[in-house]
Write an enzyme that holds these catalytic residues in place. Structure first.
Site, PDB file in Angstrom:
ATOM      1  N   ARG A  53       0.867  -1.048  -0.044  1.00 17.47           N
ATOM      2  CA  ARG A  53       0.057   0.111   0.035  1.00 17.47           C
ATOM      3  C   ARG A  53       1.048   1.268  -0.052  1.00 17.47           C
ATOM      4  O   ARG A  53       2.116   1.181   0.301  1.00 17.47           O
ATOM      5  CB  ARG A  53      -1.042   0.046   1.039  1.00 17.47           C
ATOM      6  CG  ARG A  53      -0.087  -0.504   2.403  1.00 17.47           C
ATOM      7  CD  ARG A  53      -0.590   0.101   3.823  1.00 17.47           C
ATOM      8  NE  ARG A  53      -0.475   1.663   3.822  1.00 17.47           N
ATOM      9  CZ  ARG A  53       0.774   2.279   3.931  1.00 17.47           C
ATOM     10  NH1 ARG A  53       1.700   1.494   4.207  1.00 17.47           N
ATOM     11  NH2 ARG A  53       0.772   3.757   3.812  1.00 17.47           N
ATOM     12  N   GLY A  54       0.319   2.383  -0.241  1.00 19.34           N
ATOM     13  CA  GLY A  54       1.206   3.626  -0.463  1.00 19.34           C
ATOM     14  C   GLY A  54       1.089   3.991  -1.922  1.00 19.34           C
ATOM     15  O   GLY A  54       1.376   2.843  -2.617  1.00 19.34           O
ATOM     16  N   ALA A  55       0.867   5.269  -2.194  1.00 19.76           N
ATOM     17  CA  ALA A  55       0.809   5.425  -3.649  1.00 19.76           C
ATOM     18  C   ALA A  55       1.957   4.913  -4.661  1.00 19.76           C
ATOM     19  O   ALA A  55       1.900   4.337  -5.635  1.00 19.76           O
ATOM     20  CB  ALA A  55       0.413   6.909  -3.978  1.00 19.76           C
ATOM     21  N   ARG A  90      -7.500  -0.231  -7.149  1.00 24.92           N
ATOM     22  CA  ARG A  90      -7.704   0.840  -6.168  1.00 24.92           C
ATOM     23  C   ARG A  90      -7.891   2.094  -7.101  1.00 24.92           C
ATOM     24  O   ARG A  90      -7.016   2.398  -8.013  1.00 24.92           O
ATOM     25  CB  ARG A  90      -6.874   1.145  -5.156  1.00 24.92           C
ATOM     26  CG  ARG A  90      -6.588  -0.225  -4.037  1.00 24.92           C
ATOM     27  CD  ARG A  90      -5.595   0.175  -2.875  1.00 24.92           C
ATOM     28  NE  ARG A  90      -6.298   0.924  -2.005  1.00 24.92           N
ATOM     29  CZ  ARG A  90      -5.450   1.319  -0.984  1.00 24.92           C
ATOM     30  NH1 ARG A  90      -4.254   1.100  -0.859  1.00 24.92           N
ATOM     31  NH2 ARG A  90      -6.035   2.367  -0.095  1.00 24.92           N
ATOM     32  N   GLN A 203      -2.634   2.720   9.983  1.00 20.08           N
ATOM     33  CA  GLN A 203      -1.243   2.602   9.267  1.00 20.08           C
ATOM     34  C   GLN A 203      -0.216   3.437  10.098  1.00 20.08           C
ATOM     35  O   GLN A 203       0.863   3.263   9.952  1.00 20.08           O
ATOM     36  CB  GLN A 203      -1.431   3.491   7.823  1.00 20.08           C
ATOM     37  CG  GLN A 203      -1.842   2.519   6.731  1.00 20.08           C
ATOM     38  CD  GLN A 203      -3.546   2.829   6.745  1.00 20.08           C
ATOM     39  OE1 GLN A 203      -3.976   3.015   7.658  1.00 20.08           O
ATOM     40  NE2 GLN A 203      -4.019   2.530   5.419  1.00 20.08           N
ATOM     41  N   ASP A 243      -1.735  10.969  -2.113  1.00 17.56           N
ATOM     42  CA  ASP A 243      -1.967   9.727  -2.915  1.00 17.56           C
ATOM     43  C   ASP A 243      -2.275  10.389  -4.373  1.00 17.56           C
ATOM     44  O   ASP A 243      -2.313   9.676  -5.287  1.00 17.56           O
ATOM     45  CB  ASP A 243      -3.160   8.811  -2.630  1.00 17.56           C
ATOM     46  CG  ASP A 243      -3.014   8.336  -1.282  1.00 17.56           C
ATOM     47  OD1 ASP A 243      -3.086   8.794  -0.093  1.00 17.56           O
ATOM     48  OD2 ASP A 243      -2.446   7.238  -1.386  1.00 17.56           O
ATOM     49  N   ASN A 253      -5.368  12.630   0.383  1.00 14.96           N
ATOM     50  CA  ASN A 253      -4.650  11.811   1.150  1.00 14.96           C
ATOM     51  C   ASN A 253      -5.322  10.898   2.007  1.00 14.96           C
ATOM     52  O   ASN A 253      -6.866  11.269   2.040  1.00 14.96           O
ATOM     53  CB  ASN A 253      -3.415  12.815   1.894  1.00 14.96           C
ATOM     54  CG  ASN A 253      -2.477  11.912   2.583  1.00 14.96           C
ATOM     55  OD1 ASN A 253      -1.806  11.043   1.911  1.00 14.96           O
ATOM     56  ND2 ASN A 253      -2.491  11.912   3.740  1.00 14.96           N
ATOM     57  N   LYS A 254      -4.867  10.213   2.854  1.00 13.73           N
ATOM     58  CA  LYS A 254      -5.654   9.375   3.915  1.00 13.73           C
ATOM     59  C   LYS A 254      -6.869  10.234   4.581  1.00 13.73           C
ATOM     60  O   LYS A 254      -6.576  11.468   5.064  1.00 13.73           O
ATOM     61  CB  LYS A 254      -4.760   8.667   4.860  1.00 13.73           C
ATOM     62  CG  LYS A 254      -5.233   7.787   5.970  1.00 13.73           C
ATOM     63  CD  LYS A 254      -6.378   6.657   5.212  1.00 13.73           C
ATOM     64  CE  LYS A 254      -5.330   5.814   4.153  1.00 13.73           C
ATOM     65  NZ  LYS A 254      -6.082   5.207   3.059  1.00 13.73           N
TER      66      LYS A 254
HETATM   67  C1  LIG Z   1       3.695   7.847   0.278  1.00 10.17           C
HETATM   68  S1  LIG Z   1       2.368   7.660  -0.403  1.00 10.17           S
HETATM   69  C2  LIG Z   1       1.276   7.089   1.156  1.00 10.17           C
HETATM   70  C3  LIG Z   1      -0.231   7.323   1.260  1.00 10.17           C
HETATM   71  O1  LIG Z   1      -1.005   6.208   0.781  1.00 10.17           O
HETATM   72  C4  LIG Z   1      -1.550   5.734   1.904  1.00 10.17           C
HETATM   73  O2  LIG Z   1      -2.888   5.247   1.651  1.00 10.17           O
HETATM   74  P1  LIG Z   1      -3.149   3.482   1.738  1.00 10.17           P
HETATM   75  O3  LIG Z   1      -2.505   3.281   3.155  1.00 10.17           O
HETATM   76  O4  LIG Z   1      -4.560   3.572   1.823  1.00 10.17           O
HETATM   77  O5  LIG Z   1      -2.532   2.984   0.468  1.00 10.17           O
HETATM   78  C5  LIG Z   1      -1.854   7.281   2.911  1.00 10.17           C
HETATM   79  O6  LIG Z   1      -2.960   8.032   2.090  1.00 10.17           O
HETATM   80  C6  LIG Z   1      -0.481   7.516   2.509  1.00 10.17           C
HETATM   81  O7  LIG Z   1      -0.485   9.120   2.995  1.00 10.17           O
END
Ligand SMILES: CSC[C@H]1O[C@H](OP(=O)(O)O)[C@H](O)[C@@H]1O
Length: 369
Positions: A53-55, A90, A203, A243, A253-254
């Site tokens: 996960r993570g963009a 996603r 997270q 993201d 973002n989250k």
């Molecule tokens: C460095 S991008 C990380 C970004 O992605 C996360 O979302 P997810 O855990 O749902 O993939 C979150 O928004 C982070 O800031």
């Protein structure tokens, strides 16, 4: 970054197996498990199911998924099918579409016989570029932390607050929001990080695990504590990941990031976003109305995962039976609430002019892929 003294990236290519290996983040911080992806369905599940996960990491994983597809069947039809399957995993992080478009654009002109090797090389390039982009974001972010440190009383740490995990485990390495933290710590600066737990997937526990592994002072806090800490002068800077950031600096973002930005503005706390250029969507101006917000399963809210007394990992139901559940996974912070965007090319205002100044070629073409 290192895990128990061993250097890791969040994903890597295993030459002997000719397969991608990932750190399966679903089990962190309780257990460190590595998973090998061998089919396109496994790549798709790894993204949808947040094994990765993570963009930026989602984009890199998808690039290796395209390399797998090109190896199995390099025809246009199969590449298009793989593109569609991966793109459907996603909807919010633009890095996914960026990586898939870049792969398809590079492979289309090639004869089929050359596509598999080219696709794997491109996946490696995307992964390596991400590491370098994030390292540079860290360098630019470090300068901001240094400026804040210079104004602090002797012996008082620079106190940063971050939301979710924009750490090395959300990228191929370094992280985006965490890269300035790592580089400040490694440069000997005294920092303390307030780490939002970030319900419902928590997270923040990944961020706390990362920072603890690197010896960085931090506190794990509830999502609702940030405003109080800012009100009482306990936060010198907020820094988050993103993201998808629009061409004029609206930041997706989250979920919960927007509320932190409001509290930061109300308390005159600088609010920075670590922004790798593949996370900029040059085709979108109005983030609130144009960015698709992922709605994830209600079970993520109704059940909490944790380590049970016997050391096993389990879930506990925390909502009354029969209650409805909502789970939007992201929100959009309007550019007006963002102090600055920390990119690999430097820091700019959250504005069309700011981003075009750093990335003129992308602002003109609208197509960074
Ligand atoms: C460095 S991008 C990380 C970004 O992605 C996360 O979302 P997810 O855990 O749902 O993939 C979150 O928004 C982070 O800031």
């Amino acid at each position: 970054m290192k895990v128990n003294g061993t250097p890791y990236r969040s994903l890597w290519w295993e030459e002997n197996a000719q397969a991608l290996q990932i750190i399966d983040q679903r089990w962190l911080p309780y257990d460190f498990r590595i998973e090998q992806l061998e089919t396109l369905a496994e790549y798709c599940e790894a993204i949808t199911g947040m094994h990765v996960r993570g963009a930026p990491l989602i984009g890199a994983t998808a690039a290796y998924g395209m390399a797998l597809a090109a190896r199995l069947d390099p025809s246009d039809g199969n590449l298009d099918a793989a593109w569609a399957a991966l793109n459907a995993t996603r909807p919010t992080a633009i890095n996914l579409r960026w990586a898939l478009d870049r792969c398809r654009k590079a492979l289309r002109p090639l004869v089929e016989a050359d596509r598999a090797a080219a696709a794997l090389r491109l996946a490696h390039d995307i992964a390596d570029e991400d590491v370098e982009i994030n390292r540079r974001i860290g360098q630019h972010g470090l300068e901001i932390i240094k400026e804040i440190a210079a104004k602090k009383p002797a012996g008082e740490p620079v106190r940063l607050l971050t939301h979710c995990n924009a750490g090395w485990i959300a990228t191929v390495d370094w992280g985006t929001a965490t890269s300035p933290m790592y580089q400040a710590h490694d440069a000997g600066l005294d920092i303390h990080v307030w780490v939002d737990e970030t319900r419902p997937r928590n997270q923040g526990a990944l961020t706390a695990w990362e920072l603890g592994s690197h010896g960085i002072s931090h506190s794990y806090i509830t999502d609702n504590a940030g405003g109080h800490l800012m009100q009482h002068g306990q936060v010198d800077m907020v820094i988050t990941g993103t993201d998808r950031t629009t061409r004029n600096g609206d930041v997706c973002n989250k979920i919960g990031t927007y509320l932190k930005a409001l509290a930061a503005r109300d308390n005159n706390v600088p609010f920075y976003v670590a922004l790798p250029s593949p996370t900029i969507d040059w085709t979108v101006s109005d983030g609130v109305r144009e960015i698709p917000i992922e709605e994830r399963a209600g079970r993520e809210v109704s059940h909490v995962q944790g380590a049970l007394p016997d050391g096993m990992i389990g879930t506990v139901e925390v909502t009354p039976k029969g209650s409805g559940v909502g789970n939007p996974a992201f929100d959009v912070t309007p550019s007006r609430l963002v102090t600055g965007l920390i990119t690999e090319r430097g820091v700019c205002d959250a504005s069309a002019e700011g981003l075009a100044g750093l990335f003129p070629e992308f602002a003109a073409s609208g197509d960074p892929a």
